[in-house]
Design an enzyme around this catalytic site. Structure first.
Site, PDB file in Angstrom:
ATOM      1  N   ASP A  34      95.541 -47.719 -15.337  1.00  0.00           N
ATOM      2  CA  ASP A  34      96.609 -46.702 -15.176  1.00  0.00           C
ATOM      3  C   ASP A  34      95.975 -45.362 -14.808  1.00  0.00           C
ATOM      4  OD1 ASP A  34      97.273 -45.457 -18.546  1.00  0.00           O
ATOM      5  OD2 ASP A  34      95.450 -46.364 -17.732  1.00  0.00           O
ATOM      6  N   ASP A  55      89.815 -41.236 -16.886  1.00  0.00           N
ATOM      7  CA  ASP A  55      88.727 -42.134 -17.293  1.00  0.00           C
ATOM      8  C   ASP A  55      88.870 -43.486 -16.609  1.00  0.00           C
ATOM      9  OD1 ASP A  55      91.012 -42.459 -18.888  1.00  0.00           O
ATOM     10  OD2 ASP A  55      89.881 -43.363 -20.515  1.00  0.00           O
ATOM     11  N   ASP A  56      90.106 -43.850 -16.217  1.00  0.00           N
ATOM     12  CA  ASP A  56      90.291 -45.050 -15.399  1.00  0.00           C
ATOM     13  C   ASP A  56      89.548 -44.891 -14.075  1.00  0.00           C
ATOM     14  OD1 ASP A  56      92.934 -44.445 -16.976  1.00  0.00           O
ATOM     15  OD2 ASP A  56      92.961 -46.610 -16.653  1.00  0.00           O
ATOM     16  N   ASN A  84      99.290 -43.584 -18.284  1.00  0.00           N
ATOM     17  CA  ASN A  84      99.017 -42.134 -18.287  1.00  0.00           C
ATOM     18  C   ASN A  84     100.078 -41.370 -17.492  1.00  0.00           C
ATOM     19  OD1 ASN A  84      96.589 -42.121 -19.776  1.00  0.00           O
ATOM     20  ND2 ASN A  84      95.524 -42.945 -17.978  1.00  0.00           N
ATOM     21  N   THR A  88      92.500 -51.387 -18.758  1.00  0.00           N
ATOM     22  CA  THR A  88      92.205 -50.042 -19.278  1.00  0.00           C
ATOM     23  C   THR A  88      93.478 -49.204 -19.427  1.00  0.00           C
ATOM     24  OG1 THR A  88      91.849 -49.110 -17.071  1.00  0.00           O
ATOM     25  CG2 THR A  88      89.924 -50.075 -18.181  1.00  0.00           C
ATOM     26  N   ASN A 142      94.785 -41.838 -31.476  1.00  0.00           N
ATOM     27  CA  ASN A 142      94.673 -40.527 -30.803  1.00  0.00           C
ATOM     28  C   ASN A 142      96.058 -40.019 -30.388  1.00  0.00           C
ATOM     29  OD1 ASN A 142      95.188 -42.308 -28.729  1.00  0.00           O
ATOM     30  ND2 ASN A 142      93.329 -41.854 -27.556  1.00  0.00           N
ATOM     31  N   GLU A 156      96.268 -45.724 -30.959  1.00  0.00           N
ATOM     32  CA  GLU A 156      95.609 -45.296 -29.716  1.00  0.00           C
ATOM     33  C   GLU A 156      96.631 -45.423 -28.588  1.00  0.00           C
ATOM     34  OE1 GLU A 156      94.898 -47.784 -27.294  1.00  0.00           O
ATOM     35  OE2 GLU A 156      94.311 -46.170 -25.944  1.00  0.00           O
ATOM     36  N   PHE A 157      96.512 -44.628 -27.507  1.00  0.00           N
ATOM     37  CA  PHE A 157      97.558 -44.509 -26.494  1.00  0.00           C
ATOM     38  C   PHE A 157      97.947 -45.847 -25.861  1.00  0.00           C
ATOM     39  CE2 PHE A 157     100.187 -42.363 -23.518  1.00  0.00           C
ATOM     40  CZ  PHE A 157     100.029 -42.987 -22.294  1.00  0.00           C
ATOM     41  N   ASN A 158      96.994 -46.645 -25.398  1.00  0.00           N
ATOM     42  CA  ASN A 158      97.339 -47.886 -24.688  1.00  0.00           C
ATOM     43  C   ASN A 158      98.102 -48.853 -25.596  1.00  0.00           C
ATOM     44  OD1 ASN A 158      96.150 -47.052 -22.309  1.00  0.00           O
ATOM     45  ND2 ASN A 158      94.152 -47.924 -22.839  1.00  0.00           N
ATOM     46  N   HIS A 192      86.742 -43.312 -22.132  1.00  0.00           N
ATOM     47  CA  HIS A 192      87.078 -44.566 -22.818  1.00  0.00           C
ATOM     48  C   HIS A 192      86.977 -45.799 -21.910  1.00  0.00           C
ATOM     49  CE1 HIS A 192      89.039 -41.876 -25.805  1.00  0.00           C
ATOM     50  NE2 HIS A 192      89.557 -41.254 -24.768  1.00  0.00           N
ATOM     51  N   ASP A 193      87.706 -45.755 -20.789  1.00  0.00           N
ATOM     52  CA  ASP A 193      87.902 -46.947 -19.954  1.00  0.00           C
ATOM     53  C   ASP A 193      86.607 -47.456 -19.338  1.00  0.00           C
ATOM     54  OD1 ASP A 193      91.051 -45.631 -18.739  1.00  0.00           O
ATOM     55  OD2 ASP A 193      90.571 -46.756 -20.551  1.00  0.00           O
TER      56      ASP A 193
END
Ligand code: RIB
Ligand code: CA
Length: 316
Positions: free
Chosen positions: A13, A17-18, A40, A125, A159, A165-167, A242-243
């Site tokens: 997405d 970081d993707d 995102n 991711t 987060n 966490e977002f995902n 992260h990703d």
């Protein structure tokens, strides 16, 4: 030693970081294709960003398929534009893609491609919406896949909320489907490890000095924005990419490791919704493991890998 690049599908997405994850995958994997998911920012933007990033990375032929915009629940409280900017690319508006998406049927493409070839790694991711739909429609995919490496969840809270966490928070129903699908090699690269691999201001400045005016220098702007936003919004000492780690787990497995553990996804409405509940109890007879929970990373080596990978795209 097997030096062949791992065959990989990257579901993402983009997202700042993707973008780094895409660069690592283009350089170090044999990338079968990219599937875009809403996360995102919305699907139209994540798809366009993936296409533009392929152009910038000199990989305009990589297939990009658009998938699902919204989570399985059908609604989304908010996206992550406070970290990724209104278009998912910080303050940068990437050059419009040179082509349209290969298709708008990412889930069907994922199923057909994995059924046709054994041994592909599926790296995700973003929210697991596309992956969950594929596994629901084709439970046999698990037998074909080398594994699924997902940036999501974590063992130490979230987060987006204190727990999630977002995902995982965006689509907990999808995460539950994937974690309960019986995959034999599901890998969770969570915040507990991604918060240890940070790119700070000096790192970004050194990257800028190396990339100069090359088209790939746009990554300096992307990371600049990301580092600034994370420094303003969190107590982290740099940008947590992260990703990138979910890709590195596949391309550089010597740099990350973890333990097989039971993991439960909380889908209840309330403060813990989207939490990945990892069973860390030292029980002699634990429940059957659900995933490899990544718990350590070679921080310096990963920082150097990302640096060298981006510099490696400079058109000599
Ligand atoms: O929590 C981090 C994850 O959420 C990353 O995938 C980032 O791109 C955002 O989507
Ligand atoms: Ca992401």
């Amino acid at each position: 030693m097997n030096t062949r690049k791992p065959r990989m599908i990257l579901d993402c997405d983009p997202g700042l970081d993707d973008a780094v994850a895409i660069a690592l995958a283009v350089h170090h994997a044999d990338l079968v294709g990219i599937t875009a998911v809403g996360g995102n920012v919305g699907l139209e933007r994540t798809t366009a960003n993936a296409l533009s990033l392929c152009d910038i990375l000199g990989a305009p032929d990589i297939e990009v398929h658009a998938g699902q915009d919204l989570p399985l629940s059908g609604s989304l409280e908010h996206r992550a534009t406070e970290y990724h900017g209104p278009y998912g690319t910080g303050s940068v508006q990437l050059r419009e893609p040179s082509r349209e998406a290969t298709s708008k049927k990412a889930v069907e493409w994922m199923i057909d491609t994995i059924r046709a070839e054994a041994g592909i790694w599926l790296v995700a991711t973003g929210p697991l919406t596309n992956v969950a739909l594929a596994l629901q429609r084709a439970p046999d995919l698990g037998d074909q896949l080398a594994g699924v490496s997902w940036m999501g969840g974590g063992t130490v809270g979230g987060n987006t909320t204190a727990g999630a966490e977002f995902n995982s928070w965006v689509d907990p129903e999808a995460a539950k489907i994937v974690f309960e699908s019986g995959l034999s090699n599901l890998v969770m690269v969570g915040l507990n490890v991604t918060h240890t691999v940070l790119l700070d201001r000096d790192w970004i400045d050194q990257l800028g000095a190396e990339l100069g005016e090359d088209p790939v220098a746009v990554f300096v702007d992307l990371l600049d924005y990301y580092e600034l936003r994370q420094r303003r919004m969190t107590t982290l000492a740099g940008a947590a990419v992260h990703d990138a780690l979910a890709v590195a787990y596949v391309t550089h497995p010597q740099l990350l490791g973890g333990v097989r553990r039971p993991v439960e996804i909380v889908c209840d409405i309330g403060p813990t919704r989207g939490m990945t509940l990892v069973d860390l109890r030292p029980r002699r007879h634990p429940d059957p493991p659900t995933a490899t929970v990544v718990e350590w990373a070679d921080v310096h080596a990963l920082q150097q890998l990302i640096f060298d990978t981006l510099v490696g795209f400079v058109q000599s």
